[in-house]
Motif scaffolding. Structure first.
Motif, PDB file in Angstrom:
ATOM      1  N   GLU A   1       0.825  -1.209   0.000  1.00 35.15           N
ATOM      2  CA  GLU A   1       0.000   0.000   0.000  1.00 35.15           C
ATOM      3  C   GLU A   1       0.859   1.258   0.000  1.00 35.15           C
ATOM      4  O   GLU A   1       0.794   2.089   0.903  1.00 35.15           O
ATOM      5  CB  GLU A   1      -1.008  -0.027   1.157  1.00 35.15           C
ATOM      6  N   ILE A   2       1.677   1.356  -1.039  1.00 37.27           N
ATOM      7  CA  ILE A   2       2.562   2.510  -1.205  1.00 37.27           C
ATOM      8  C   ILE A   2       2.005   3.394  -2.314  1.00 37.27           C
ATOM      9  O   ILE A   2       1.839   2.943  -3.446  1.00 37.27           O
ATOM     10  CB  ILE A   2       3.993   2.048  -1.572  1.00 37.27           C
ATOM     11  N   PRO A   3       1.707   4.654  -1.985  1.00 36.66           N
ATOM     12  CA  PRO A   3       1.120   5.538  -3.004  1.00 36.66           C
ATOM     13  C   PRO A   3       2.122   5.835  -4.124  1.00 36.66           C
ATOM     14  O   PRO A   3       3.264   6.227  -3.843  1.00 36.66           O
ATOM     15  CB  PRO A   3       0.820   6.840  -2.235  1.00 36.66           C
ATOM     16  N   CYS A   4       1.717   5.632  -5.376  1.00 30.46           N
ATOM     17  CA  CYS A   4       2.604   5.945  -6.500  1.00 30.46           C
ATOM     18  C   CYS A   4       1.780   6.014  -7.778  1.00 30.46           C
ATOM     19  O   CYS A   4       0.715   5.431  -7.863  1.00 30.46           O
ATOM     20  CB  CYS A   4       3.688   4.877  -6.644  1.00 30.46           C
ATOM     21  N   VAL A   5       2.290   6.785  -8.724  1.00 32.44           N
ATOM     22  CA  VAL A   5       1.601   6.931 -10.006  1.00 32.44           C
ATOM     23  C   VAL A   5       2.514   6.444 -11.119  1.00 32.44           C
ATOM     24  O   VAL A   5       3.697   6.792 -11.169  1.00 32.44           O
ATOM     25  CB  VAL A   5       1.185   8.390 -10.253  1.00 32.44           C
ATOM     26  N   ILE A   6       1.953   5.613 -12.001  1.00 29.17           N
ATOM     27  CA  ILE A   6       2.685   5.095 -13.149  1.00 29.17           C
ATOM     28  C   ILE A   6       1.991   5.607 -14.408  1.00 29.17           C
ATOM     29  O   ILE A   6       0.830   5.285 -14.648  1.00 29.17           O
ATOM     30  CB  ILE A   6       2.678   3.549 -13.177  1.00 29.17           C
ATOM     31  N   VAL A   7       2.697   6.409 -15.189  1.00 31.38           N
ATOM     32  CA  VAL A   7       2.141   6.854 -16.461  1.00 31.38           C
ATOM     33  C   VAL A   7       2.597   5.877 -17.529  1.00 31.38           C
ATOM     34  O   VAL A   7       3.795   5.660 -17.704  1.00 31.38           O
ATOM     35  CB  VAL A   7       2.608   8.276 -16.815  1.00 31.38           C
ATOM     36  N   ASN A   8       1.638   5.276 -18.214  1.00 31.81           N
ATOM     37  CA  ASN A   8       1.958   4.363 -19.312  1.00 31.81           C
ATOM     38  C   ASN A   8       1.493   4.990 -20.612  1.00 31.81           C
ATOM     39  O   ASN A   8       0.298   5.085 -20.866  1.00 31.81           O
ATOM     40  CB  ASN A   8       1.262   3.007 -19.080  1.00 31.81           C
ATOM     41  N   VAL A   9       2.439   5.482 -21.406  1.00 39.03           N
ATOM     42  CA  VAL A   9       2.095   6.005 -22.732  1.00 39.03           C
ATOM     43  C   VAL A   9       2.132   4.810 -23.674  1.00 39.03           C
ATOM     44  O   VAL A   9       3.192   4.377 -24.114  1.00 39.03           O
ATOM     45  CB  VAL A   9       3.077   7.110 -23.178  1.00 39.03           C
ATOM     46  N   GLN A  10       0.949   4.271 -23.951  1.00 40.62           N
ATOM     47  CA  GLN A  10       0.879   2.967 -24.611  1.00 40.62           C
ATOM     48  C   GLN A  10       1.367   2.996 -26.049  1.00 40.62           C
ATOM     49  O   GLN A  10       0.981   3.860 -26.828  1.00 40.62           O
ATOM     50  CB  GLN A  10      -0.558   2.452 -24.599  1.00 40.62           C
ATOM     51  N   ARG A  11       2.233   2.030 -26.358  1.00 39.07           N
ATOM     52  CA  ARG A  11       2.706   1.850 -27.721  1.00 39.07           C
ATOM     53  C   ARG A  11       2.330   0.449 -28.178  1.00 39.07           C
ATOM     54  O   ARG A  11       1.867  -0.373 -27.388  1.00 39.07           O
ATOM     55  CB  ARG A  11       4.216   2.052 -27.776  1.00 39.07           C
ATOM     56  N   LEU A  12       2.547   0.200 -29.451  1.00 36.47           N
ATOM     57  CA  LEU A  12       2.116  -1.059 -30.048  1.00 36.47           C
ATOM     58  C   LEU A  12       2.947  -2.221 -29.514  1.00 36.47           C
ATOM     59  O   LEU A  12       4.164  -2.190 -29.543  1.00 36.47           O
ATOM     60  CB  LEU A  12       2.267  -0.941 -31.565  1.00 36.47           C
ATOM     61  N   GLY A  13       2.280  -3.230 -28.998  1.00 32.83           N
ATOM     62  CA  GLY A  13       2.954  -4.417 -28.510  1.00 32.83           C
ATOM     63  C   GLY A  13       2.461  -5.624 -29.254  1.00 32.83           C
ATOM     64  O   GLY A  13       1.683  -5.480 -30.198  1.00 32.83           O
ATOM     65  N   PRO A  14       2.858  -6.818 -28.891  1.00 34.88           N
ATOM     66  CA  PRO A  14       3.676  -7.157 -27.724  1.00 34.88           C
ATOM     67  C   PRO A  14       5.163  -6.888 -27.959  1.00 34.88           C
ATOM     68  O   PRO A  14       5.538  -6.432 -29.027  1.00 34.88           O
ATOM     69  CB  PRO A  14       3.432  -8.672 -27.574  1.00 34.88           C
ATOM     70  N   SER A  15       5.954  -7.190 -26.950  1.00 32.77           N
ATOM     71  CA  SER A  15       7.405  -7.050 -27.000  1.00 32.77           C
ATOM     72  C   SER A  15       7.792  -5.631 -27.416  1.00 32.77           C
ATOM     73  O   SER A  15       7.111  -4.683 -27.083  1.00 32.77           O
ATOM     74  CB  SER A  15       8.010  -8.110 -27.922  1.00 32.77           C
ATOM     75  N   THR A  16       8.885  -5.507 -28.157  1.00 36.66           N
ATOM     76  CA  THR A  16       9.340  -4.176 -28.567  1.00 36.66           C
ATOM     77  C   THR A  16       8.281  -3.524 -29.449  1.00 36.66           C
ATOM     78  O   THR A  16       8.109  -2.307 -29.435  1.00 36.66           O
ATOM     79  CB  THR A  16      10.689  -4.285 -29.313  1.00 36.66           C
ATOM     80  N   GLY A  17       7.547  -4.321 -30.194  1.00 34.43           N
ATOM     81  CA  GLY A  17       6.368  -3.869 -30.934  1.00 34.43           C
ATOM     82  C   GLY A  17       6.657  -2.690 -31.839  1.00 34.43           C
ATOM     83  O   GLY A  17       7.538  -2.754 -32.676  1.00 34.43           O
ATOM     84  N   GLY A  18       5.921  -1.613 -31.631  1.00 37.53           N
ATOM     85  CA  GLY A  18       6.114  -0.396 -32.420  1.00 37.53           C
ATOM     86  C   GLY A  18       6.319   0.782 -31.496  1.00 37.53           C
ATOM     87  O   GLY A  18       5.354   1.336 -30.987  1.00 37.53           O
ATOM     88  N   PRO A  19       7.585   1.153 -31.269  1.00 36.27           N
ATOM     89  CA  PRO A  19       7.869   2.189 -30.273  1.00 36.27           C
ATOM     90  C   PRO A  19       7.172   3.521 -30.533  1.00 36.27           C
ATOM     91  O   PRO A  19       6.780   4.208 -29.601  1.00 36.27           O
ATOM     92  CB  PRO A  19       9.389   2.356 -30.352  1.00 36.27           C
ATOM     93  N   THR A  20       7.006   3.886 -31.806  1.00 36.86           N
ATOM     94  CA  THR A  20       6.393   5.184 -32.091  1.00 36.86           C
ATOM     95  C   THR A  20       4.956   5.035 -32.573  1.00 36.86           C
ATOM     96  O   THR A  20       4.346   5.987 -33.025  1.00 36.86           O
ATOM     97  CB  THR A  20       7.209   5.945 -33.157  1.00 36.86           C
ATOM     98  N   SER A  21       4.431   3.801 -32.480  1.00 40.82           N
ATOM     99  CA  SER A  21       3.060   3.569 -32.944  1.00 40.82           C
ATOM    100  C   SER A  21       2.092   3.553 -31.766  1.00 40.82           C
ATOM    101  O   SER A  21       2.422   3.046 -30.700  1.00 40.82           O
ATOM    102  CB  SER A  21       2.973   2.219 -33.660  1.00 40.82           C
ATOM    103  N   SER A  22       0.911   4.054 -31.998  1.00 48.74           N
ATOM    104  CA  SER A  22      -0.068   4.123 -30.919  1.00 48.74           C
ATOM    105  C   SER A  22      -0.815   2.806 -30.765  1.00 48.74           C
ATOM    106  O   SER A  22      -0.972   2.056 -31.728  1.00 48.74           O
ATOM    107  CB  SER A  22      -1.067   5.242 -31.183  1.00 48.74           C
ATOM    108  N   ALA A  23      -1.251   2.555 -29.545  1.00 45.76           N
ATOM    109  CA  ALA A  23      -2.039   1.362 -29.268  1.00 45.76           C
ATOM    110  C   ALA A  23      -2.771   1.548 -27.953  1.00 45.76           C
ATOM    111  O   ALA A  23      -2.485   2.483 -27.196  1.00 45.76           O
ATOM    112  CB  ALA A  23      -1.136   0.127 -29.193  1.00 45.76           C
ATOM    113  N   GLN A  24      -3.745   0.670 -27.709  1.00 41.55           N
ATOM    114  CA  GLN A  24      -4.434   0.635 -26.417  1.00 41.55           C
ATOM    115  C   GLN A  24      -4.389  -0.802 -25.905  1.00 41.55           C
ATOM    116  O   GLN A  24      -5.355  -1.317 -25.377  1.00 41.55           O
ATOM    117  CB  GLN A  24      -5.876   1.133 -26.583  1.00 41.55           C
ATOM    118  N   GLY A  25      -3.236  -1.411 -26.071  1.00 45.40           N
ATOM    119  CA  GLY A  25      -3.122  -2.840 -25.818  1.00 45.40           C
ATOM    120  C   GLY A  25      -2.774  -3.210 -24.389  1.00 45.40           C
ATOM    121  O   GLY A  25      -2.574  -4.389 -24.088  1.00 45.40           O
ATOM    122  N   ASP A  26      -2.676  -2.217 -23.499  1.00 42.50           N
ATOM    123  CA  ASP A  26      -2.245  -2.514 -22.125  1.00 42.50           C
ATOM    124  C   ASP A  26      -3.384  -2.401 -21.115  1.00 42.50           C
ATOM    125  O   ASP A  26      -3.161  -2.246 -19.913  1.00 42.50           O
ATOM    126  CB  ASP A  26      -1.109  -1.568 -21.713  1.00 42.50           C
TER     127      ASP A  26
END
Lengths: 378, 298
Positions: free
Chosen positions: A99-124
């Motif tokens: 129960e440790i307060p923390c925020v993780i921003v995930n700017v989703q990219r195309l997956g799985p794996s390395t996938g598409g680093p500059t491509s958009s996705a909502q796969g997470d």
């Protein structure tokens, strides 16, 4: 701070502005596209506010470092994407457990794996819910505009502090890199929530003692309150236990600790839902295409509406169930192969049929594609 | 016969890449494959080199290559090397080719494990001194004082405040069969170290300085000049560790002033005399440590 002028900024920057406004003064992370701007901006801005930016040696370290900082009383945030978020999962589970307060921003990219680093996705979407092992509570918020990147990061920090939990802010690459002209709220207009601190004497402090709020008071390390933090099952003293009845009640409380706060945690937006016969359930950048599609379809007399979950997890299921009376069909357009559609189906399929519109090639779902899908189900 | 530029094979196993003009990393890759030959299997983590060489259909490596996940290079090398051994493949070179961040930060644990296991591979760290692929963020091999996007140079921050980790000594501490430092500005030295590494059984690690015009802020025609200045100012050294012995390949009696090196790169333009003093002091300490190894059994 006085009123800010309107400025043309990208979602990732709005995210950092929100974090700073909410009181985040500690960032640790690792560069990864398409979230890197968040680290870069934090490295510039945090020192000016007396905060600390640390670039870590890898993604696991980035997550673990903010947990250490959070225990000393700092409001903390890290940002990453795809492969980085996968590496962070163990520590995210640890944060949920301890129960440790923390925020993780995930700017989703195309997956799985390395996938598409500059491509958009909502796969997470499902990773945000179940990425770390074991049953655990989680909150995930999903902005669909630059302005919302600001406001929801503030909200995420507040939720993390109030509910002592890891909170995801799930951008997609489009929202993260999109630029919009926004006038951000002044600091005075922003509601800030700080974690609850113990009021007892240090010797009497029990770090996981539960009152009716369901959220234990949290003492800062280094202030005389001595306590132990562990990812093992623990009792109210914080020390590990193997007693099955304690394990049972601890996990049960963790899994239900948001229940009494649903009115506060569940956020959503509706658009032309009152008379809608076809409902689009869309989030993030996809919701913008949905709104455009609705305008075109409404001009043709087709009754289409939007339900946009802003809080993705916990999913606002009771709210959505209350909207099903007039509906003939639900379409879930998303940049994955139906992750949130599974959830919508679970909630709605006994009353309304649900279908998905999926696109997983790095390109956004266009209004035309949504319009075509609506015509298909009419 | 020693390998040199003059007797290198004409065969190109690396060409047609999309790297920036003057990329030091691309020079290392080209030279390495000329020595290691076409029976080389390459493992690349996320890095500049993997990004600029694997744009289908214009693949720049004419040998087998694998882009691994970022932290995994050493572990994948171990798997390949062990499998080659199990199959009795003797003329295959298993090569890791990673940048500085992929080596010294996120990849260090896997590299350490692979070296400890003693698997037969060559690992080249081409060191352009920051995460250039994602747009110039600091790494554990970014030198003191350098500007990067995460060590900004505004009023509150004056660039990187820590010195480079020493990969050469980290590898020495593993009692590795062979490790060396090298530079793209000294190709004959580099080629001979590669040739030597090819003949030695077990893990071999080469740490090669590779100037980056884009990230360092110098003209693309200056890559070799900058590389030479790094060595002549003593800010980079050429050395080897073999059979427990250290050899220094260039051991200058006196160094050129460090300013000669810094003044030619935009990433250092904010440095002050005080910074130069701190850097020279650190350089002298590093050289003292290095020279202390000479003639001693490790």
């Amino acid at each position: 701070m006085t009123m800010r002028k309107a400025s043309l900024i990208q979602g990732n920057r709005a995210c950092t502005e929100g974090a700073l406004a909410a009181g985040v003064r500690f960032y640790a992370g690792y560069p990864i596209t398409p979230s890197t701007e968040i680290a870069e901006i934090m490295s510039e801005e945090l020192p000016k506010l007396g905060g600390k930016f640390v670039q870590m040696e890898d993604e696991i370290a980035g997550m673990a470092c903010i947990l250490g900082a959070a225990l000393t009383g700092k409001k903390v945030l890290t940002a990453s994407s795809g492969p980085g978020i996968s590496l962070k999962q163990e520590a995210i589970g640890y944060a949920a457990m301890a129960e440790i307060p923390c925020v993780i921003v995930n700017v989703q990219r195309l997956g799985p794996s390395t996938g598409g680093p500059t491509s958009s996705a909502q796969g997470d979407i499902m990773q945000a819910r179940w990425g770390t092992h074991g049953d655990h509570p989680i909150i995930a918020l999903c902005p669909s505009s630059v302005y919302e990147c600001f406001t929801l990061t503030v909200t995420a920090v507040n939720f993390a502090e109030k509910f002592r939990t890891p909170v995801y802010v799930l951008l997609d690459e489009i929202v993260g890199h999109m630029r919009e002209n926004v006038e951000l709220p002044t600091y005075e207009e922003i509601k800030i929530i700080d974690r609850k601190k113990p009021t007892c004497a240090p010797k009497e402090y029990k770090p996981y003692k539960i009152d009716e709020s369901m959220i234990p008071a949290m003492a800062d390390f280094g202030t005389g309150y001595k306590w132990h933090v562990t990812g093992l099952f623990h009792d109210e003293t914080g020390f590990p236990t193997g007693k099955t009845d304690v394990i049972d009640s601890q996990l049960n409380r963790l899994m239900t600790k948001f229940s009494k706060y649903e009115d506060e945690i569940l956020l959503w937006e509706e658009n032309q839902l009152e008379d809608a016969e076809i409902l689009l359930v869309a989030y993030g950048s996809t919701a913008r295409s949905a709104l455009d599609a609705i305008e075109t379809l409404r001009n043709e007399g087709i009754k289409v509406g939007l339900f946009r979950p802003i809080t993705i997890w916990p999913f606002p299921e009771k709210v959505l169930r209350g909207k099903l009376e007039k509906l003939k069909h639900i379409i879930v357009p998303e940049m994955n192969y139906g992750q949130l559609m599974l959830e919508v189906e679970r909630v709605c399929k006994d009353k309304v049929s649900v279908s998905g519109l999926f696109k997983v090639n790095g390109l956004p779902i266009t209004p035309d594609e949504i319009i075509a899908k609506v015509r298909e189900v009419l | 016969m020693a390998v040199s530029i003059k007797n290198l094979p004409d065969q190109e196993l690396f060409y047609g890449h999309k790297a920036c003009q003057g990329c030091g990393g691309a020079i290392v890759a080209r030279l390495a494959l000329k020595v290691l030959g076409e029976r080389t299997c390459i493992v690349l983590p996320a890095s500049c080199i993997s990004s600029v060489t694997t744009i289908y259909p214009q693949m720049s490596f004419l040998v087998n290559s694998l882009t691994s996940s970022f932290p995994a290079t050493g572990a994948v090398l171990s798997g390949m090397a062990a499998a080659c051994k199990a199959q009795g493949l003797k003329d295959v070179t298993v090569l890791g080719f990673a940048g500085d961040g992929g080596t010294i930060d996120i990849g260090l644990q896997a590299l350490s494990g692979a070296v400890e296991r003693g698997d037969d591979f060559i690992y080249i760290c081409y060191d352009n001194e920051a995460y250039m692929n994602t747009g110039v963020q600091r790494s554990g091999l970014t030198p003191y004082g350098a500007w990067t996007t995460t060590t900004p140079t505004n009023n509150n921050a004056v660039g990187e405040k820590k010195f480079k980790k020493n990969l050469f000594e980290i590898m020495m501490a593993h009692r590795i069969p062979y490790c060396a430092t090298a530079s793209v500005a000294y190709p004959n030295d580099l080629l001979n170290k590669l040739a030597k590494a090819k003949e030695i059984q077990g893990p071999k690690v080469l740490h090669v300085q590779a100037p980056c015009p884009t990230g360092w802020g110098h003209g693309p025609e200056k890559t070799v000049e900058i590389g030479k200045l790094a060595v002549r100012t003593g800010l980079w050294y050429l050395a080897e560790y073999e059979n427990g012995q250290v050899t220094i390949n260039t051991n200058p009696k006196e160094f050129k002033p460090v300013k000669d090196y810094f003044s030619k790169q935009k990433r250092f333009r904010h440095l002050t005399e005080e910074d130069f003093r701190i850097i020279e002091e650190h350089r002298d300490t590093e050289w003292k440590i290095l020279r202390n190894y000479l003639g001693k059994d490790e």
